[in-house]
Design a protein around this motif. Structure first.
Motif, PDB file in Angstrom:
ATOM      1  N   VAL A  20       0.836  -1.192   0.000  1.00 29.55           N
ATOM      2  CA  VAL A  20       0.000   0.000   0.000  1.00 29.55           C
ATOM      3  C   VAL A  20       0.872   1.245   0.000  1.00 29.55           C
ATOM      4  O   VAL A  20       0.780   2.082  -0.877  1.00 29.55           O
ATOM      5  CB  VAL A  20      -0.973  -0.003   1.196  1.00 29.55           C
ATOM      6  CG1 VAL A  20      -1.695   1.320   1.307  1.00 29.55           C
ATOM      7  CG2 VAL A  20      -1.958  -1.135   1.058  1.00 29.55           C
ATOM      8  N   ALA A  26       2.822  -4.788   5.759  1.00 32.16           N
ATOM      9  CA  ALA A  26       2.521  -6.036   5.057  1.00 32.16           C
ATOM     10  C   ALA A  26       3.648  -7.046   5.250  1.00 32.16           C
ATOM     11  O   ALA A  26       3.400  -8.240   5.452  1.00 32.16           O
ATOM     12  CB  ALA A  26       2.307  -5.772   3.575  1.00 32.16           C
ATOM     13  N   ASP A  35      -2.725 -11.196   8.710  1.00 31.92           N
ATOM     14  CA  ASP A  35      -3.148 -10.511   7.501  1.00 31.92           C
ATOM     15  C   ASP A  35      -2.521  -9.113   7.437  1.00 31.92           C
ATOM     16  O   ASP A  35      -2.398  -8.451   8.468  1.00 31.92           O
ATOM     17  CB  ASP A  35      -4.674 -10.394   7.512  1.00 31.92           C
ATOM     18  CG  ASP A  35      -5.217  -9.833   6.222  1.00 31.92           C
ATOM     19  OD1 ASP A  35      -5.005 -10.470   5.179  1.00 31.92           O
ATOM     20  OD2 ASP A  35      -5.830  -8.745   6.269  1.00 31.92           O
ATOM     21  N   TRP A  37      -3.725  -6.321   6.433  1.00 32.11           N
ATOM     22  CA  TRP A  37      -4.633  -5.282   6.920  1.00 32.11           C
ATOM     23  C   TRP A  37      -4.721  -5.297   8.435  1.00 32.11           C
ATOM     24  O   TRP A  37      -4.850  -4.246   9.064  1.00 32.11           O
ATOM     25  CB  TRP A  37      -6.009  -5.409   6.277  1.00 32.11           C
ATOM     26  CG  TRP A  37      -5.956  -4.909   4.869  1.00 32.11           C
ATOM     27  CD1 TRP A  37      -5.938  -5.657   3.733  1.00 32.11           C
ATOM     28  CD2 TRP A  37      -5.854  -3.547   4.454  1.00 32.11           C
ATOM     29  NE1 TRP A  37      -5.841  -4.839   2.636  1.00 32.11           N
ATOM     30  CE2 TRP A  37      -5.784  -3.541   3.046  1.00 32.11           C
ATOM     31  CE3 TRP A  37      -5.797  -2.332   5.127  1.00 32.11           C
ATOM     32  CZ2 TRP A  37      -5.679  -2.373   2.315  1.00 32.11           C
ATOM     33  CZ3 TRP A  37      -5.698  -1.165   4.382  1.00 32.11           C
ATOM     34  CH2 TRP A  37      -5.642  -1.193   2.995  1.00 32.11           C
ATOM     35  N   ARG A  40      -1.659  -3.498   9.629  1.00 26.42           N
ATOM     36  CA  ARG A  40      -1.806  -2.044   9.480  1.00 26.42           C
ATOM     37  C   ARG A  40      -2.699  -1.469  10.579  1.00 26.42           C
ATOM     38  O   ARG A  40      -2.401  -0.404  11.139  1.00 26.42           O
ATOM     39  CB  ARG A  40      -2.381  -1.714   8.107  1.00 26.42           C
ATOM     40  CG  ARG A  40      -1.421  -2.022   6.983  1.00 26.42           C
ATOM     41  CD  ARG A  40      -2.051  -1.755   5.622  1.00 26.42           C
ATOM     42  NE  ARG A  40      -1.149  -2.205   4.582  1.00 26.42           N
ATOM     43  CZ  ARG A  40      -1.403  -3.229   3.784  1.00 26.42           C
ATOM     44  NH1 ARG A  40      -2.535  -3.892   3.870  1.00 26.42           N
ATOM     45  NH2 ARG A  40      -0.527  -3.581   2.869  1.00 26.42           N
ATOM     46  N   LEU A  41      -3.784  -2.167  10.874  1.00 23.08           N
ATOM     47  CA  LEU A  41      -4.682  -1.726  11.927  1.00 23.08           C
ATOM     48  C   LEU A  41      -3.979  -1.747  13.283  1.00 23.08           C
ATOM     49  O   LEU A  41      -4.100  -0.806  14.067  1.00 23.08           O
ATOM     50  CB  LEU A  41      -5.926  -2.608  11.957  1.00 23.08           C
ATOM     51  CG  LEU A  41      -6.978  -2.248  12.993  1.00 23.08           C
ATOM     52  CD1 LEU A  41      -7.529  -0.850  12.725  1.00 23.08           C
ATOM     53  CD2 LEU A  41      -8.090  -3.270  12.978  1.00 23.08           C
TER      54      LEU A  41
END
Length: 82
Positions: A20, A26, A35, A37, A40-41
């Motif tokens: 991203v 990632a 995962d 995402w 990232r969270l």
């Protein structure tokens, strides 16, 4: 710098090609089996709890983590023998 990149590569810390921003979250997510995402969270949640430190760590890891290398080898599809 090549020595650092090879050590990171040996440990599975590489920035994937499908990223991203810089691919750091990632790459960390892939390394620890979560995962991208979710990684990232988690990064954003930690940033909200302990502000500032991640702003320094992310660019440092962006520089130190090598980019994922494309697969090497023949790209032609195998032919079947009659």
């Amino acid at each position: 710098m090549n020595e650092i990149h090879s050590r990171f590569r040996q440990q599975g810390l590489v920035r994937p090609r499908d990223r991203v921003l810089g691919g750091v979250c990632a790459g960390l997510g892939r390394r620890f089996g979560i995962d991208p995402w979710a990684a990232r969270l988690l990064f954003l949640l930690i940033l909200m709890i302990v502000p500032g430190s991640q702003i320094l760590i992310y660019p440092l890891l962006w520089i130190l983590m090598p980019s994922e290398q494309p697969a090497v080898g023949p790209t032609a599809p195998p032919t079947s023998a009659p």
